[in-house]
Design a protein around this motif. Structure first.
Motif, mmCIF file in Angstrom:
data_model
loop_
_atom_site.group_PDB
_atom_site.id
_atom_site.type_symbol
_atom_site.label_atom_id
_atom_site.label_comp_id
_atom_site.label_asym_id
_atom_site.label_seq_id
_atom_site.Cartn_x
_atom_site.Cartn_y
_atom_site.Cartn_z
ATOM 1 N N ALA A 126 -15.274 41.303 -27.782
ATOM 2 C CA ALA A 126 -14.888 40.071 -28.485
ATOM 3 C C ALA A 126 -16.025 39.052 -28.421
ATOM 4 C CB ALA A 126 -13.612 39.490 -27.883
ATOM 5 N N ALA A 127 -16.641 38.913 -27.259
ATOM 6 C CA ALA A 127 -17.750 37.970 -27.103
ATOM 7 C C ALA A 127 -18.922 38.358 -28.001
ATOM 8 C CB ALA A 127 -18.188 37.897 -25.646
ATOM 9 N N ASN A 128 -19.225 39.641 -28.061
ATOM 10 C CA ASN A 128 -20.323 40.101 -28.922
ATOM 11 C C ASN A 128 -20.031 39.827 -30.392
ATOM 12 O OD1 ASN A 128 -21.880 41.019 -26.783
ATOM 13 N ND2 ASN A 128 -21.041 43.087 -26.886
ATOM 14 N N ASN A 129 -18.807 40.091 -30.816
ATOM 15 C CA ASN A 129 -18.457 39.829 -32.212
ATOM 16 C C ASN A 129 -18.424 38.339 -32.512
ATOM 17 O OD1 ASN A 129 -18.059 42.275 -33.803
ATOM 18 N ND2 ASN A 129 -16.631 42.808 -32.179
ATOM 19 N N ALA A 130 -17.971 37.539 -31.562
ATOM 20 C CA ALA A 130 -17.981 36.086 -31.766
ATOM 21 C C ALA A 130 -19.413 35.583 -31.928
ATOM 22 C CB ALA A 130 -17.297 35.380 -30.605
ATOM 23 N N GLU A 131 -20.333 36.176 -31.169
ATOM 24 C CA GLU A 131 -21.743 35.790 -31.296
ATOM 25 C C GLU A 131 -22.287 36.212 -32.662
ATOM 26 O OE1 GLU A 131 -26.077 36.551 -29.187
ATOM 27 O OE2 GLU A 131 -24.283 37.351 -28.243
ATOM 28 N N LEU A 132 -21.988 37.441 -33.068
ATOM 29 C CA LEU A 132 -22.461 37.924 -34.375
ATOM 30 C C LEU A 132 -21.880 37.096 -35.521
ATOM 31 C CD1 LEU A 132 -22.236 41.793 -33.878
ATOM 32 C CD2 LEU A 132 -24.319 40.428 -34.114
ATOM 33 N N GLY A 133 -20.647 36.637 -35.350
ATOM 34 C CA GLY A 133 -19.997 35.846 -36.382
ATOM 35 C C GLY A 133 -20.297 34.364 -36.275
ATOM 36 N N HIS A 134 -21.183 33.993 -35.353
ATOM 37 C CA HIS A 134 -21.570 32.597 -35.144
ATOM 38 C C HIS A 134 -20.376 31.734 -34.751
ATOM 39 C CE1 HIS A 134 -25.434 33.773 -36.766
ATOM 40 N NE2 HIS A 134 -24.836 34.210 -37.852
ATOM 41 N N GLY A 135 -19.503 32.304 -33.888
ATOM 42 C CA GLY A 135 -18.385 31.534 -33.352
ATOM 43 C C GLY A 135 -18.903 30.429 -32.451
ATOM 44 N N ASP A 136 -18.082 29.426 -32.219
ATOM 45 C CA ASP A 136 -18.576 28.299 -31.427
ATOM 46 C C ASP A 136 -18.849 28.721 -29.978
ATOM 47 O OD1 ASP A 136 -15.950 28.445 -30.547
ATOM 48 O OD2 ASP A 136 -15.671 26.295 -30.488
ATOM 49 N N PHE A 137 -19.779 28.018 -29.359
ATOM 50 C CA PHE A 137 -20.237 28.367 -28.019
ATOM 51 C C PHE A 137 -19.126 28.272 -26.978
ATOM 52 C CE2 PHE A 137 -24.551 26.860 -29.671
ATOM 53 C CZ PHE A 137 -25.002 28.153 -29.888
ATOM 54 N N ALA A 138 -18.219 27.334 -27.133
ATOM 55 C CA ALA A 138 -17.126 27.184 -26.160
ATOM 56 C C ALA A 138 -16.239 28.429 -26.167
ATOM 57 C CB ALA A 138 -16.314 25.935 -26.474
ATOM 58 N N TRP A 139 -15.951 28.956 -27.333
ATOM 59 C CA TRP A 139 -15.139 30.170 -27.426
ATOM 60 C C TRP A 139 -15.885 31.349 -26.814
ATOM 61 C CZ3 TRP A 139 -14.317 33.529 -32.321
ATOM 62 C CH2 TRP A 139 -13.327 34.489 -32.087
ATOM 63 N N GLN A 140 -17.162 31.478 -27.142
ATOM 64 C CA GLN A 140 -17.960 32.559 -26.573
ATOM 65 C C GLN A 140 -17.995 32.457 -25.051
ATOM 66 O OE1 GLN A 140 -21.807 33.386 -28.458
ATOM 67 N NE2 GLN A 140 -21.140 32.132 -30.186
ATOM 68 N N ALA A 141 -18.130 31.217 -24.533
ATOM 69 C CA ALA A 141 -18.151 31.017 -23.084
ATOM 70 C C ALA A 141 -16.833 31.464 -22.464
ATOM 71 C CB ALA A 141 -18.426 29.548 -22.760
ATOM 72 N N ARG A 142 -15.717 31.101 -23.091
ATOM 73 C CA ARG A 142 -14.412 31.493 -22.561
ATOM 74 C C ARG A 142 -14.252 33.010 -22.561
ATOM 75 N NH1 ARG A 142 -9.875 32.406 -25.136
ATOM 76 N NH2 ARG A 142 -10.463 31.271 -27.014
ATOM 77 N N LEU A 143 -14.707 33.662 -23.628
ATOM 78 C CA LEU A 143 -14.609 35.124 -23.697
ATOM 79 C C LEU A 143 -15.434 35.776 -22.589
ATOM 80 C CD1 LEU A 143 -14.816 35.613 -27.563
ATOM 81 C CD2 LEU A 143 -12.804 35.974 -26.110
ATOM 82 N N HIS A 144 -16.634 35.266 -22.352
ATOM 83 C CA HIS A 144 -17.468 35.821 -21.281
ATOM 84 C C HIS A 144 -16.851 35.545 -19.913
ATOM 85 C CE1 HIS A 144 -20.959 37.694 -23.075
ATOM 86 N NE2 HIS A 144 -21.001 36.714 -23.970
ATOM 87 N N HIS A 145 -16.265 34.360 -19.736
ATOM 88 C CA HIS A 145 -15.617 34.051 -18.457
ATOM 89 C C HIS A 145 -14.471 35.041 -18.207
ATOM 90 C CE1 HIS A 145 -14.097 31.772 -15.062
ATOM 91 N NE2 HIS A 145 -12.892 31.937 -15.589
ATOM 92 N N GLU A 146 -13.660 35.283 -19.229
ATOM 93 C CA GLU A 146 -12.546 36.221 -19.075
ATOM 94 C C GLU A 146 -13.045 37.648 -18.853
ATOM 95 O OE1 GLU A 146 -9.448 35.463 -18.569
ATOM 96 O OE2 GLU A 146 -9.846 33.337 -18.874
ATOM 97 N N ALA A 147 -14.139 38.014 -19.499
ATOM 98 C CA ALA A 147 -14.736 39.334 -19.263
ATOM 99 C C ALA A 147 -15.211 39.428 -17.815
ATOM 100 C CB ALA A 147 -15.897 39.590 -20.222
ATOM 101 N N GLY A 148 -15.769 38.345 -17.303
ATOM 102 C CA GLY A 148 -16.203 38.315 -15.906
ATOM 103 C C GLY A 148 -15.042 38.444 -14.943
ATOM 104 N N ARG A 149 -13.942 37.747 -15.229
ATOM 105 C CA ARG A 149 -12.753 37.846 -14.374
ATOM 106 C C ARG A 149 -12.215 39.277 -14.365
ATOM 107 N NH1 ARG A 149 -8.178 34.745 -15.942
ATOM 108 N NH2 ARG A 149 -7.423 35.174 -13.862
ATOM 109 N N ALA A 150 -12.151 39.878 -15.550
ATOM 110 C CA ALA A 150 -11.651 41.247 -15.646
ATOM 111 C C ALA A 150 -12.592 42.221 -14.935
ATOM 112 C CB ALA A 150 -11.470 41.642 -17.113
ATOM 113 N N ALA A 151 -13.893 42.035 -15.091
ATOM 114 C CA ALA A 151 -14.864 42.894 -14.416
ATOM 115 C C ALA A 151 -14.749 42.745 -12.901
ATOM 116 C CB ALA A 151 -16.281 42.555 -14.875
ATOM 117 N N SER A 152 -14.548 41.534 -12.442
ATOM 118 C CA SER A 152 -14.376 41.286 -11.017
ATOM 119 C C SER A 152 -13.134 42.003 -10.490
ATOM 120 C CB SER A 152 -14.275 39.782 -10.766
ATOM 121 O OG SER A 152 -14.069 39.522 -9.404
#
Length: 130
Positions: A58-84
């Protein structure tokens, strides 16, 4: 006549390409939103590895689609939580760092990702979302 046709093509082609680019951007953003939903469902079932993959996609697609940085940050944070939670510390650290950088770009607070990264680096046991 042939020159006029070539001239018209040169004028129309950029508009066609811009329209196609706009469609691709919208597709990437819709895909990112769908993958975020899949990630939430996987997390709710305790499938942290799948949730991590879906949030990362989701984070990669948001970046490719030029989604806002706050959304991308939240997606990466959630990916980090899940990875943890999946005991994937290197992946978690990557996503938390990316979330921090994107939060700064967006002007949002990165406190949650900062704290999660500190906790990860302190060696807290995995298996639960931080």
């Amino acid at each position: 006549m042939s020159t006029l046709l070539s001239f018209r093509t040169c004028l129309v082609l950029p508009f066609v390409l811009m329209a196609l680019g706009a469609c691709a951007t919208q597709i990437e953003l819709r895909t990112a939103a769908q993958q975020e939903q899949f990630a939430r469902e996987a997390a709710s079932q305790g499938d942290w590895a799948q949730a991590m993959r879906n949030y990362a996609d989701a984070a990669n697609n948001a970046e490719l689609g030029h989604g806002d940085f706050a959304w991308q940050a939240r997606l990466h944070h959630e990916a980090g939580r899940a990875a943890s939670a999946a005991c994937r510390d290197e992946a978690a650290a990557f996503h938390f760092r990316r979330a921090i950088a994107l939060a700064k770009k967006s002007g949002q607070s990165s406190a949650l990702s900062d704290k999660a990264l500190e906790s990860l680096q302190a060696g807290k046991p995995c298996g639960f979302p931080r």
